[in-house]
Design a protein around this motif. Sequence first.
Motif, mmCIF file in Angstrom:
data_model
loop_
_atom_site.group_PDB
_atom_site.id
_atom_site.type_symbol
_atom_site.label_atom_id
_atom_site.label_comp_id
_atom_site.label_asym_id
_atom_site.label_seq_id
_atom_site.Cartn_x
_atom_site.Cartn_y
_atom_site.Cartn_z
ATOM 1 N N ALA A 57 0.826 -1.201 0.000
ATOM 2 C CA ALA A 57 0.000 0.000 0.000
ATOM 3 C C ALA A 57 0.864 1.257 0.000
ATOM 4 C CB ALA A 57 -0.928 -0.003 1.211
ATOM 5 N N ARG A 58 1.949 1.238 0.772
ATOM 6 C CA ARG A 58 2.826 2.411 0.827
ATOM 7 C C ARG A 58 3.527 2.621 -0.514
ATOM 8 N NH1 ARG A 58 6.959 5.135 4.845
ATOM 9 N NH2 ARG A 58 5.035 5.388 5.990
ATOM 10 N N CYS A 59 3.976 1.543 -1.143
ATOM 11 C CA CYS A 59 4.711 1.657 -2.407
ATOM 12 C C CYS A 59 3.800 2.060 -3.569
ATOM 13 C CB CYS A 59 5.414 0.343 -2.727
ATOM 14 S SG CYS A 59 6.749 -0.075 -1.581
ATOM 15 N N THR A 60 2.546 1.647 -3.511
ATOM 16 C CA THR A 60 1.627 1.927 -4.615
ATOM 17 C C THR A 60 0.732 3.133 -4.358
ATOM 18 O OG1 THR A 60 0.004 0.373 -3.708
ATOM 19 C CG2 THR A 60 1.592 -0.487 -5.319
ATOM 20 N N GLY A 61 0.777 3.665 -3.152
ATOM 21 C CA GLY A 61 -0.059 4.815 -2.830
ATOM 22 C C GLY A 61 -1.533 4.490 -2.703
ATOM 23 N N THR A 62 -1.836 3.231 -2.365
ATOM 24 C CA THR A 62 -3.225 2.809 -2.200
ATOM 25 C C THR A 62 -3.568 2.703 -0.720
ATOM 26 O OG1 THR A 62 -2.524 0.499 -2.372
ATOM 27 C CG2 THR A 62 -3.250 1.580 -4.402
ATOM 28 N N THR A 63 -4.838 2.448 -0.448
ATOM 29 C CA THR A 63 -5.285 2.378 0.952
ATOM 30 C C THR A 63 -4.805 1.105 1.631
ATOM 31 O OG1 THR A 63 -7.240 3.695 0.463
ATOM 32 C CG2 THR A 63 -7.297 2.355 2.457
ATOM 33 N N GLY A 64 -4.929 -0.013 0.979
ATOM 34 C CA GLY A 64 -4.538 -1.281 1.581
ATOM 35 C C GLY A 64 -5.651 -1.853 2.439
ATOM 36 N N ARG A 65 -5.707 -3.175 2.505
ATOM 37 C CA ARG A 65 -6.777 -3.824 3.249
ATOM 38 C C ARG A 65 -6.636 -3.624 4.754
ATOM 39 N NH1 ARG A 65 -7.926 -10.106 2.400
ATOM 40 N NH2 ARG A 65 -6.923 -9.584 0.434
#
Length: 204
Positions: A57-65
Amino acid sequence: MGGPVPWQALTDLREWTAQPLDLPSDPAAWHQLAAVGGWQAVVVDSVFPLAQDLLTARCTGTTGRARGWFEVPYAVPVLCAAASAEGVQALQQAVMAMSAEGLALHRAVAVLVATSEGRRPAVVRAAATMLSGRTAAVVHLPCDSGVRGSGLRAGRVQPRTQQAAAQLAAAVLSTAHDAWGDPLPAAAQPVPLAASSVPLPFPA
Protein backbone atom coordinates in the motif's frame (compact mmCIF):
# COMPACT_ATOMS: atom_id res chain seq x y z
CA MET A 1 -23.71 -7.63 28.11
CA GLY A 2 -26.16 -8.08 30.94
CA GLY A 3 -28.97 -10.58 30.54
CA PRO A 4 -29.67 -13.01 27.71
CA VAL A 5 -28.60 -11.73 24.30
CA PRO A 6 -30.01 -13.25 21.09
CA TRP A 7 -27.21 -14.41 18.80
CA GLN A 8 -27.48 -15.26 15.13
CA ALA A 9 -24.88 -17.04 13.02
CA LEU A 10 -24.63 -16.66 9.26
CA THR A 11 -22.97 -19.84 8.05
CA ASP A 12 -22.81 -22.08 5.01
CA LEU A 13 -23.16 -25.23 7.18
CA ARG A 14 -20.18 -26.84 5.44
CA GLU A 15 -17.59 -29.04 7.10
CA TRP A 16 -14.77 -27.04 8.65
CA THR A 17 -12.26 -28.86 6.43
CA ALA A 18 -13.90 -27.54 3.25
CA GLN A 19 -12.20 -24.89 1.14
CA PRO A 20 -13.05 -21.31 2.19
CA LEU A 21 -15.80 -19.55 0.30
CA ASP A 22 -14.87 -16.87 -2.21
CA LEU A 23 -15.95 -13.89 -0.08
CA PRO A 24 -15.38 -10.16 -0.67
CA SER A 25 -12.05 -8.85 0.60
CA ASP A 26 -13.15 -5.22 0.91
CA PRO A 27 -13.73 -4.48 4.62
CA ALA A 28 -16.49 -2.01 3.71
CA ALA A 29 -18.50 -4.88 2.24
CA TRP A 30 -18.65 -6.55 5.64
CA HIS A 31 -19.71 -3.31 7.28
CA GLN A 32 -22.56 -3.07 4.76
CA LEU A 33 -23.53 -6.68 5.48
CA ALA A 34 -23.81 -5.88 9.19
CA ALA A 35 -25.84 -2.78 8.41
CA VAL A 36 -28.28 -4.64 6.17
CA GLY A 37 -28.72 -7.44 8.70
CA GLY A 38 -28.98 -5.05 11.65
CA TRP A 39 -26.42 -7.12 13.55
CA GLN A 40 -24.69 -5.63 16.58
CA ALA A 41 -21.51 -7.64 16.03
CA VAL A 42 -19.97 -9.44 13.07
CA VAL A 43 -16.90 -11.67 13.28
CA VAL A 44 -14.86 -11.86 10.07
CA ASP A 45 -12.05 -14.39 9.65
CA SER A 46 -9.59 -12.84 7.21
CA VAL A 47 -6.22 -14.35 6.37
CA PHE A 48 -3.75 -12.22 4.44
CA PRO A 49 -0.08 -11.17 4.76
CA LEU A 50 -0.46 -8.08 6.95
CA ALA A 51 3.04 -6.62 6.72
CA GLN A 52 3.18 -7.23 2.96
CA ASP A 53 -0.17 -5.47 2.57
CA LEU A 54 1.13 -2.41 4.43
CA LEU A 55 4.33 -2.30 2.37
CA THR A 56 2.46 -2.74 -0.92
CA ALA A 57 0.00 0.00 0.00
CA ARG A 58 2.83 2.41 0.83
CA CYS A 59 4.71 1.66 -2.41
CA THR A 60 1.63 1.93 -4.62
CA GLY A 61 -0.06 4.81 -2.83
CA THR A 62 -3.22 2.81 -2.20
CA THR A 63 -5.28 2.38 0.95
CA GLY A 64 -4.54 -1.28 1.58
CA ARG A 65 -6.78 -3.82 3.25
CA ALA A 66 -5.20 -3.43 6.70
CA ARG A 67 -6.00 0.28 6.80
CA GLY A 68 -9.43 -0.52 5.41
CA TRP A 69 -10.16 -2.76 8.38
CA PHE A 70 -8.95 -0.16 10.86
CA GLU A 71 -11.17 2.47 9.24
CA VAL A 72 -14.37 0.42 9.34
CA PRO A 73 -16.67 2.04 11.94
CA TYR A 74 -16.51 0.32 15.35
CA ALA A 75 -14.02 -2.33 14.15
CA VAL A 76 -11.67 -4.07 16.60
CA PRO A 77 -8.92 -5.81 14.59
CA VAL A 78 -7.67 -9.08 16.11
CA LEU A 79 -4.08 -9.85 15.10
CA CYS A 80 -3.23 -13.56 15.34
CA ALA A 81 0.18 -15.23 15.25
CA ALA A 82 1.70 -18.56 16.20
CA ALA A 83 3.27 -18.53 19.65
CA SER A 84 6.71 -19.35 18.24
CA ALA A 85 9.87 -17.35 17.63
CA GLU A 86 9.04 -16.98 13.94
CA GLY A 87 5.38 -16.20 14.57
CA VAL A 88 5.89 -13.47 17.16
CA GLN A 89 8.72 -11.93 15.16
CA ALA A 90 6.41 -11.59 12.15
CA LEU A 91 3.68 -10.08 14.34
CA GLN A 92 6.11 -7.65 15.98
CA GLN A 93 7.31 -6.48 12.57
CA ALA A 94 3.72 -6.02 11.42
CA VAL A 95 2.87 -4.04 14.56
CA MET A 96 5.91 -1.80 14.03
CA ALA A 97 4.78 -1.20 10.43
CA MET A 98 1.24 -0.41 11.56
CA SER A 99 2.59 2.02 14.15
CA ALA A 100 4.65 3.75 11.45
CA GLU A 101 1.51 4.04 9.31
CA GLY A 102 -0.40 5.64 12.17
CA LEU A 103 -2.99 2.89 12.50
CA ALA A 104 -5.04 2.76 15.70
CA LEU A 105 -3.20 -0.03 17.49
CA HIS A 106 -4.77 1.04 20.79
CA ARG A 107 -7.95 -0.71 19.63
CA ALA A 108 -6.33 -3.86 18.24
CA VAL A 109 -6.10 -7.14 20.16
CA ALA A 110 -3.20 -9.56 19.70
CA VAL A 111 -3.68 -13.33 20.00
CA LEU A 112 -0.74 -15.71 20.38
CA VAL A 113 -1.76 -19.25 19.42
CA ALA A 114 0.25 -22.07 21.00
CA THR A 115 1.41 -24.74 18.56
CA SER A 116 2.37 -27.29 21.22
CA GLU A 117 1.80 -28.14 24.85
CA GLY A 118 4.00 -26.86 27.65
CA ARG A 119 5.41 -23.57 28.86
CA ARG A 120 5.56 -20.66 26.43
CA PRO A 121 9.11 -19.99 25.14
CA ALA A 122 10.96 -17.00 26.58
CA VAL A 123 10.89 -15.23 23.23
CA VAL A 124 7.09 -15.50 23.17
CA ARG A 125 6.77 -14.15 26.71
CA ALA A 126 9.04 -11.23 25.80
CA ALA A 127 7.01 -10.53 22.67
CA ALA A 128 3.78 -10.58 24.68
CA THR A 129 5.23 -7.90 26.97
CA MET A 130 6.19 -5.75 23.97
CA LEU A 131 2.79 -6.22 22.32
CA SER A 132 0.85 -5.46 25.51
CA GLY A 133 2.41 -2.00 25.50
CA ARG A 134 1.32 -1.29 21.92
CA THR A 135 -2.05 -3.03 21.57
CA ALA A 136 -5.21 -2.98 23.65
CA ALA A 137 -4.69 -6.53 24.94
CA VAL A 138 -2.74 -9.74 24.41
CA VAL A 139 -4.55 -13.08 24.71
CA HIS A 140 -2.86 -16.48 24.80
CA LEU A 141 -4.75 -19.31 23.07
CA PRO A 142 -3.60 -22.78 24.20
CA CYS A 143 -2.87 -25.69 21.90
CA ASP A 144 -6.02 -27.78 21.54
CA SER A 145 -5.59 -31.04 19.63
CA GLY A 146 -9.37 -31.57 19.61
CA VAL A 147 -9.91 -28.39 17.62
CA ARG A 148 -7.11 -29.25 15.23
CA GLY A 149 -8.57 -32.70 14.59
CA SER A 150 -12.32 -32.12 14.69
CA GLY A 151 -12.96 -28.40 14.48
CA LEU A 152 -15.37 -26.66 16.86
CA ARG A 153 -17.64 -29.63 17.42
CA ALA A 154 -19.63 -29.74 20.65
CA GLY A 155 -17.78 -31.49 23.46
CA ARG A 156 -14.43 -31.42 21.66
CA VAL A 157 -13.22 -28.00 22.82
CA GLN A 158 -11.15 -28.12 26.00
CA PRO A 159 -12.25 -25.98 28.98
CA ARG A 160 -9.05 -23.92 28.86
CA THR A 161 -9.68 -23.16 25.18
CA GLN A 162 -13.18 -22.01 26.06
CA GLN A 163 -11.72 -19.82 28.82
CA ALA A 164 -9.24 -18.28 26.38
CA ALA A 165 -12.04 -17.65 23.89
CA ALA A 166 -14.06 -15.93 26.62
CA GLN A 167 -11.01 -13.79 27.48
CA LEU A 168 -10.65 -12.85 23.82
CA ALA A 169 -14.31 -11.89 23.52
CA ALA A 170 -14.06 -9.85 26.73
CA ALA A 171 -10.91 -8.10 25.47
CA VAL A 172 -12.59 -7.17 22.18
CA LEU A 173 -15.72 -5.91 23.94
CA SER A 174 -13.69 -3.94 26.49
CA THR A 175 -11.63 -2.38 23.69
CA ALA A 176 -14.81 -1.39 21.85
CA HIS A 177 -16.26 0.14 25.03
CA ASP A 178 -13.07 2.12 25.63
CA ALA A 179 -13.13 3.46 22.08
CA TRP A 180 -16.85 4.14 21.53
CA GLY A 181 -18.55 4.05 24.92
CA ASP A 182 -20.65 1.73 27.03
CA PRO A 183 -23.26 0.86 25.94
CA LEU A 184 -22.06 0.68 22.37
CA PRO A 185 -23.91 2.71 19.74
CA ALA A 186 -26.83 1.01 18.03
CA ALA A 187 -26.09 -0.98 14.90
CA ALA A 188 -25.98 1.15 11.77
CA GLN A 189 -28.98 1.06 9.49
CA PRO A 190 -28.67 1.27 5.69
CA VAL A 191 -30.07 4.36 4.00
CA PRO A 192 -33.12 3.40 1.91
CA LEU A 193 -32.88 3.98 -1.82
CA ALA A 194 -34.88 6.81 -3.29
CA ALA A 195 -37.79 5.64 -5.41
CA SER A 196 -36.27 7.18 -8.53
CA SER A 197 -33.05 5.22 -8.07
CA VAL A 198 -34.67 1.78 -7.88
CA PRO A 199 -34.20 0.02 -11.26
CA LEU A 200 -37.43 -0.91 -12.96
CA PRO A 201 -37.92 -4.47 -14.25
CA PHE A 202 -37.66 -5.10 -17.98
CA PRO A 203 -41.04 -5.27 -19.73
CA ALA A 204 -42.28 -8.76 -20.45
